[in-house]
Scaffold this motif. Structure first.
Motif: not given
Ligand SMILES: [Zn+2]
Length: 89
Positions: A28, A31, A50, A53
């Motif tokens: 991702c 994050c 993702c 998140c």
């Molecule tokens: Zn993420």
């Protein structure tokens, strides 16, 4: 060596970007989690979700190509032509 058909087909160019960008696995851009799943597509580009998140992103997110109106295959051709002209590849 770059296959020449990447310059004529946006989907082939997208495949090349996908292979190069995620050669160590998909993570991702927000994050850095690797808990990602394929989630449809954005034009020729693979989209991902993702699971850490809950953000979605695609192959171009976070690259210099992301907000460009110029097709990826034209970018790749320009870069290739520049390198060839300067005898760098
Ligand atoms: Zn993420």
């Amino acid at each position: 060596m770059i296959p020449l058909d990447v310059f004529g087909s946006e989907s082939v160019a997208a495949d090349l970007l996908e292979q190069v960008r995620w050669r160590d696995g998909v993570t991702c851009p927000r994050c850095r989690s690797d808990r990602t799943v394929r989630n449809g597509s954005y034009r020729e580009f693979q989209r991902y979700l993702c699971k850490n998140c809950d953000r979605t992103f695609n192959d171009k997110t976070g690259t210099i190509f992301a907000h460009s109106k110029v097709a990826l295959r034209r970018w790749l051709f320009s870069i290739y032509a520049f390198l060839r002209f300067n005898r760098l590849c």
